[in-house]
Design a protein around this motif. Structure first.
Motif, PDB file in Angstrom:
ATOM      1  N   GLY A  21       0.850  -1.182   0.000  1.00 10.68           N
ATOM      2  CA  GLY A  21       0.000   0.000   0.000  1.00 10.68           C
ATOM      3  C   GLY A  21       0.889   1.235   0.000  1.00 10.68           C
ATOM      4  O   GLY A  21       2.088   1.157   0.249  1.00 10.68           O
ATOM      5  N   GLN A  22       0.285   2.360  -0.294  1.00  8.16           N
ATOM      6  CA  GLN A  22       1.054   3.596  -0.317  1.00  8.16           C
ATOM      7  C   GLN A  22       0.237   4.736   0.273  1.00  8.16           C
ATOM      8  O   GLN A  22      -0.987   4.705   0.249  1.00  8.16           O
ATOM      9  CB  GLN A  22       1.486   3.939  -1.740  1.00  8.16           C
ATOM     10  CG  GLN A  22       0.327   4.282  -2.662  1.00  8.16           C
ATOM     11  CD  GLN A  22       0.757   4.474  -4.104  1.00  8.16           C
ATOM     12  OE1 GLN A  22       1.623   3.758  -4.578  1.00  8.16           O
ATOM     13  NE2 GLN A  22       0.162   5.428  -4.776  1.00  8.16           N
ATOM     14  N   ARG A  23       0.959   5.713   0.803  1.00 11.76           N
ATOM     15  CA  ARG A  23       0.320   6.925   1.303  1.00 11.76           C
ATOM     16  C   ARG A  23       1.232   8.093   0.978  1.00 11.76           C
ATOM     17  O   ARG A  23       2.443   7.927   0.834  1.00 11.76           O
ATOM     18  CB  ARG A  23       0.038   6.832   2.797  1.00 11.76           C
ATOM     19  CG  ARG A  23       1.260   6.715   3.663  1.00 11.76           C
ATOM     20  CD  ARG A  23       0.905   6.582   5.152  1.00 11.76           C
ATOM     21  NE  ARG A  23       2.041   6.179   5.934  1.00 11.76           N
ATOM     22  CZ  ARG A  23       3.006   6.997   6.362  1.00 11.76           C
ATOM     23  NH1 ARG A  23       2.954   8.265   6.084  1.00 11.76           N
ATOM     24  NH2 ARG A  23       4.012   6.527   7.068  1.00 11.76           N
ATOM     25  N   GLU A  24       0.629   9.250   0.841  1.00 18.58           N
ATOM     26  CA  GLU A  24       1.398  10.455   0.549  1.00 18.58           C
ATOM     27  C   GLU A  24       1.818  11.133   1.841  1.00 18.58           C
ATOM     28  O   GLU A  24       1.045  11.182   2.796  1.00 18.58           O
ATOM     29  CB  GLU A  24       0.568  11.430  -0.285  1.00 18.58           C
ATOM     30  CG  GLU A  24       0.342  10.968  -1.702  1.00 18.58           C
ATOM     31  CD  GLU A  24      -0.381  12.012  -2.544  1.00 18.58           C
ATOM     32  OE1 GLU A  24      -0.791  13.074  -2.003  1.00 18.58           O
ATOM     33  OE2 GLU A  24      -0.536  11.761  -3.744  1.00 18.58           O
ATOM     34  N   VAL A  25       3.044  11.663   1.834  1.00 20.85           N
ATOM     35  CA  VAL A  25       3.563  12.395   2.979  1.00 20.85           C
ATOM     36  C   VAL A  25       4.122  13.717   2.465  1.00 20.85           C
ATOM     37  O   VAL A  25       4.990  13.726   1.593  1.00 20.85           O
ATOM     38  CB  VAL A  25       4.672  11.599   3.710  1.00 20.85           C
ATOM     39  CG1 VAL A  25       5.286  12.433   4.820  1.00 20.85           C
ATOM     40  CG2 VAL A  25       4.134  10.297   4.251  1.00 20.85           C
ATOM     41  N   LYS A  26       3.611  14.798   2.999  1.00 17.83           N
ATOM     42  CA  LYS A  26       4.088  16.131   2.619  1.00 17.83           C
ATOM     43  C   LYS A  26       5.448  16.348   3.272  1.00 17.83           C
ATOM     44  O   LYS A  26       5.605  16.128   4.472  1.00 17.83           O
ATOM     45  CB  LYS A  26       3.087  17.177   3.112  1.00 17.83           C
ATOM     46  CG  LYS A  26       3.287  18.508   2.501  1.00 17.83           C
ATOM     47  CD  LYS A  26       2.536  18.588   1.186  1.00 17.83           C
ATOM     48  CE  LYS A  26       2.461  20.046   0.762  1.00 17.83           C
ATOM     49  NZ  LYS A  26       2.569  20.206  -0.651  1.00 17.83           N
ATOM     50  N   VAL A  27       6.435  16.728   2.471  1.00 14.97           N
ATOM     51  CA  VAL A  27       7.791  16.883   2.994  1.00 14.97           C
ATOM     52  C   VAL A  27       8.202  18.340   3.135  1.00 14.97           C
ATOM     53  O   VAL A  27       9.358  18.652   3.283  1.00 14.97           O
ATOM     54  CB  VAL A  27       8.820  16.117   2.130  1.00 14.97           C
ATOM     55  CG1 VAL A  27       8.707  14.638   2.364  1.00 14.97           C
ATOM     56  CG2 VAL A  27       8.681  16.464   0.668  1.00 14.97           C
TER      57      VAL A  27
END
Length: 130
Positions: free
Chosen positions: A72-78
């Motif tokens: 699975g994947q998730r977005e992370v704001k960097v």
């Protein structure tokens, strides 16, 4: 400045990936599965640095893992204005992945044995190849 630690595969980890390969898994897919099983989660950059893969290799192997519904994947704001990073995790436990490999090998083995039995039956009926 942010401090981060990237996990790196060691010899034991590489052996695990090699065993997965010997069971029919693609090399890069085996490396990603091993990396995620150990690290828990990772970005593409972490795969590149920690597992020694190039970006296209990561993308192709990740597509294979998504097709199997193992990741699975998730977005992370960097921070900043850039695009968010994708963080990947195994959604299927490693023991279930191993079980899946075992089931596939057993299916293949059963098909081979069935074909051998058919050949034996044909020979018993008098079939003689040229």
């Amino acid at each position: 400045m942010k401090e981060s630690t990237i996990k790196v595969l060691d010899e034991e980890d590489r052996e695990f990936a090699d065993i997965l390969r010997s069971l029919g898994m693609d090399r890069n897919t085996a490396i990603l599965v091993t990396y995620l099983a150990i690290a828990g989660e990772a970005t593409s950059r972490e795969f590149e640095s920690g597992a020694g893969l190039r970006q296209p290799e990561v993308s192709i192997a990740m597509r294979d893992l998504r097709e199997k519904n193992w990741v699975g994947q998730r977005e992370v704001k960097v921070g900043g204005k850039g695009r968010p990073s994708l963080v990947y995790t195994l959604t299927t436990p490693i023991d279930e992945i191993i079980q899946s490999l075992e089931d596939e090998i057993l299916r293949e083995h059963a098909e081979v044995m069935e074909n051998i039995q058919k050949l034996k039956g044909l020979v018993c009926l008098g079939y003689k190849p040229l």
